[in-house]
Design a protein around this motif. Structure first.
Motif, PDB file in Angstrom:
ATOM      1  N   SER A  21      26.615  42.619  32.578  1.00  0.00           N
ATOM      2  CA  SER A  21      27.009  42.197  33.923  1.00  0.00           C
ATOM      3  C   SER A  21      27.886  43.242  34.601  1.00  0.00           C
ATOM      4  CB  SER A  21      27.687  40.828  33.891  1.00  0.00           C
ATOM      5  OG  SER A  21      28.909  40.928  33.231  1.00  0.00           O
ATOM      6  N   TRP A  23      30.056  42.673  37.088  1.00  0.00           N
ATOM      7  CA  TRP A  23      31.431  42.219  37.358  1.00  0.00           C
ATOM      8  C   TRP A  23      32.352  42.831  36.315  1.00  0.00           C
ATOM      9  CZ3 TRP A  23      35.224  39.055  39.563  1.00  0.00           C
ATOM     10  CH2 TRP A  23      34.879  38.488  40.786  1.00  0.00           C
ATOM     11  N   ASN A  24      33.482  43.350  36.770  1.00  0.00           N
ATOM     12  CA  ASN A  24      34.426  44.030  35.860  1.00  0.00           C
ATOM     13  C   ASN A  24      33.713  45.150  35.096  1.00  0.00           C
ATOM     14  OD1 ASN A  24      36.648  42.301  36.480  1.00  0.00           O
ATOM     15  ND2 ASN A  24      35.781  40.733  35.166  1.00  0.00           N
ATOM     16  N   PRO A  55      24.233  40.765  38.132  1.00  0.00           N
ATOM     17  CA  PRO A  55      25.443  40.783  38.973  1.00  0.00           C
ATOM     18  C   PRO A  55      26.710  40.324  38.244  1.00  0.00           C
ATOM     19  CG  PRO A  55      23.607  39.739  40.142  1.00  0.00           C
ATOM     20  CD  PRO A  55      23.157  39.952  38.724  1.00  0.00           C
ATOM     21  N   GLY A  56      26.653  39.175  37.571  1.00  0.00           N
ATOM     22  CA  GLY A  56      27.853  38.649  36.911  1.00  0.00           C
ATOM     23  C   GLY A  56      27.477  37.907  35.645  1.00  0.00           C
ATOM     24  N   PHE A  58      27.563  34.899  34.948  1.00  0.00           N
ATOM     25  CA  PHE A  58      26.812  33.665  35.156  1.00  0.00           C
ATOM     26  C   PHE A  58      25.303  33.911  35.168  1.00  0.00           C
ATOM     27  CE2 PHE A  58      25.537  29.763  37.406  1.00  0.00           C
ATOM     28  CZ  PHE A  58      26.308  28.838  36.724  1.00  0.00           C
ATOM     29  N   GLU A  59      24.895  35.111  35.540  1.00  0.00           N
ATOM     30  CA  GLU A  59      23.461  35.445  35.604  1.00  0.00           C
ATOM     31  C   GLU A  59      22.916  35.939  34.264  1.00  0.00           C
ATOM     32  OE1 GLU A  59      25.596  36.405  38.248  1.00  0.00           O
ATOM     33  OE2 GLU A  59      24.795  34.641  39.258  1.00  0.00           O
ATOM     34  N   VAL A  82      34.700  38.072  31.600  1.00  0.00           N
ATOM     35  CA  VAL A  82      35.214  37.068  32.534  1.00  0.00           C
ATOM     36  C   VAL A  82      36.734  37.025  32.336  1.00  0.00           C
ATOM     37  CG1 VAL A  82      34.919  34.746  33.446  1.00  0.00           C
ATOM     38  CG2 VAL A  82      33.074  35.783  32.094  1.00  0.00           C
ATOM     39  N   ILE A  83      37.445  37.306  33.410  1.00  0.00           N
ATOM     40  CA  ILE A  83      38.904  37.445  33.304  1.00  0.00           C
ATOM     41  C   ILE A  83      39.573  36.369  34.152  1.00  0.00           C
ATOM     42  CG2 ILE A  83      40.844  39.016  33.660  1.00  0.00           C
ATOM     43  CD1 ILE A  83      38.852  41.352  33.218  1.00  0.00           C
ATOM     44  N   GLU A  86      41.466  36.489  37.640  1.00  0.00           N
ATOM     45  CA  GLU A  86      40.767  36.860  38.869  1.00  0.00           C
ATOM     46  C   GLU A  86      39.920  35.743  39.452  1.00  0.00           C
ATOM     47  OE1 GLU A  86      38.597  40.457  38.305  1.00  0.00           O
ATOM     48  OE2 GLU A  86      40.286  41.406  37.299  1.00  0.00           O
ATOM     49  N   THR A  87      39.881  34.595  38.824  1.00  0.00           N
ATOM     50  CA  THR A  87      38.996  33.569  39.366  1.00  0.00           C
ATOM     51  C   THR A  87      39.523  32.165  39.111  1.00  0.00           C
ATOM     52  OG1 THR A  87      36.799  32.611  39.284  1.00  0.00           O
ATOM     53  CG2 THR A  87      37.569  33.618  37.272  1.00  0.00           C
TER      54      THR A  87
HETATM   55  N1  INI Z   1      31.619  37.185  36.869  1.00  0.00           N
HETATM   56  C1  INI Z   1      32.015  37.856  35.768  1.00  0.00           C
HETATM   57  O1  INI Z   1      31.165  38.380  35.030  1.00  0.00           O
HETATM   58  N2  INI Z   1      33.336  37.969  35.482  1.00  0.00           N
HETATM   59  C2  INI Z   1      34.294  37.408  36.259  1.00  0.00           C
HETATM   60  O2  INI Z   1      35.511  37.547  35.926  1.00  0.00           O
HETATM   61  C3  INI Z   1      33.897  36.698  37.414  1.00  0.00           C
HETATM   62  N3  INI Z   1      34.888  36.117  38.294  1.00  0.00           N
HETATM   63  O3  INI Z   1      36.075  36.430  38.123  1.00  0.00           O
HETATM   64  O4  INI Z   1      34.557  35.334  39.189  1.00  0.00           O
HETATM   65  C4  INI Z   1      32.515  36.581  37.705  1.00  0.00           C
HETATM   66  N4  INI Z   1      32.066  35.908  38.778  1.00  0.00           N
HETATM   67  C5  INI Z   1      30.736  36.048  39.308  1.00  0.00           C
HETATM   68  C6  INI Z   1      29.707  35.147  38.630  1.00  0.00           C
HETATM   69  O5  INI Z   1      29.432  35.596  37.319  1.00  0.00           O
HETATM   70  C7  INI Z   1      28.381  35.159  39.404  1.00  0.00           C
HETATM   71  O6  INI Z   1      27.882  36.471  39.453  1.00  0.00           O
HETATM   72  C8  INI Z   1      28.517  34.636  40.837  1.00  0.00           C
HETATM   73  O7  INI Z   1      29.164  33.380  40.846  1.00  0.00           O
HETATM   74  C9  INI Z   1      27.107  34.470  41.471  1.00  0.00           C
HETATM   75  O8  INI Z   1      26.358  33.487  40.774  1.00  0.00           O
END
Ligand code: INI
Length: 157
Positions: A21, A23-24, A55-56, A58-59, A82-83, A86-87
């Motif tokens: 992913s 993100w981060n 993307p993150g 969650f995907e 996932v930190i 930050e969320t």
């Molecule tokens: N996704 C991450 O991989 N790490 C995170 O810390 C994070 N935060 O902090 O929100 C994060 N959010 C995005 C999420 O994974 C999805 O990509 C997004 O919600 C779209 O579905």
């Protein structure tokens, strides 16, 4: 005498997909580098390694399902960070990723390895990505090889 089975850590001939992913990315790129290094050290050929960015976290399960169902890979390695700091929806993102990854492994029977860091702080994440608390990317790569080789013994196709 019991019959004891154990997957070896010899990666020769194994095909591996890394789902990573973005993100981060400053953390996940370190996880990826460690995983790729360990796969190479254990004998997985560079041409047998595929990297798929999502993307993150969650995907990750969605792409892991595509990879695991494709018949192209002996193992799928999921890498993310996932930190909490930050969320506000840390539990949903981290829990969704963990639950989804487990489901993909159970549904497909393909080893799907959980290399997603879930930490309170950036410092904790970095210390698990090649810092003082080890390297989750390297660990995930070893788990992927061991499970693929165990599967060949326990569930030969
Ligand atoms: N996704 C991450 O991989 N790490 C995170 O810390 C994070 N935060 O902090 O929100 C994060 N959010 C995005 C999420 O994974 C999805 O990509 C997004 O919600 C779209 O579905």
């Amino acid at each position: 005498m019991s019959r004891v089975l154990e997957g070896s850590l010899d990666g020769a001939g194994l095909r591996v997909c890394l789902v990573v992913s973005r993100w981060n990315e400053f953390v996940t790129r370190k996880l990826l580098e460690g995983a790729e290094r360990m796969l190479r050290e254990r004998g997985v050929a560079d041409g047998d390694v595929t990297v798929a960015w999502v993307p993150g976290a969650f995907e990750i399960p969605t792409a892991a399902k595509w990879a695991a169902s494709s018949g192209q890979f002996d193992s799928v390695i999921c890498l993310g960070a996932v930190i909490r700091g930050e969320t506000a929806h840390f539990e949903y993102v981290a829990g969704g990723a963990a639950e989804g990854i487990r489901e993909v492994a159970m549904e497909t029977g393909v080893p799907v390895i959980f290399g997603v860091l879930t930490t309170d702080t950036v410092e904790q994440a970095l210390s698990r990505a090649g810092g003082k608390d080890g390297h989750k990317g390297e660990e995930a790569a070893q788990a992927a090889i061991e499970m693929a080789n165990l599967r060949r013994q326990l569930a030969p196709s």
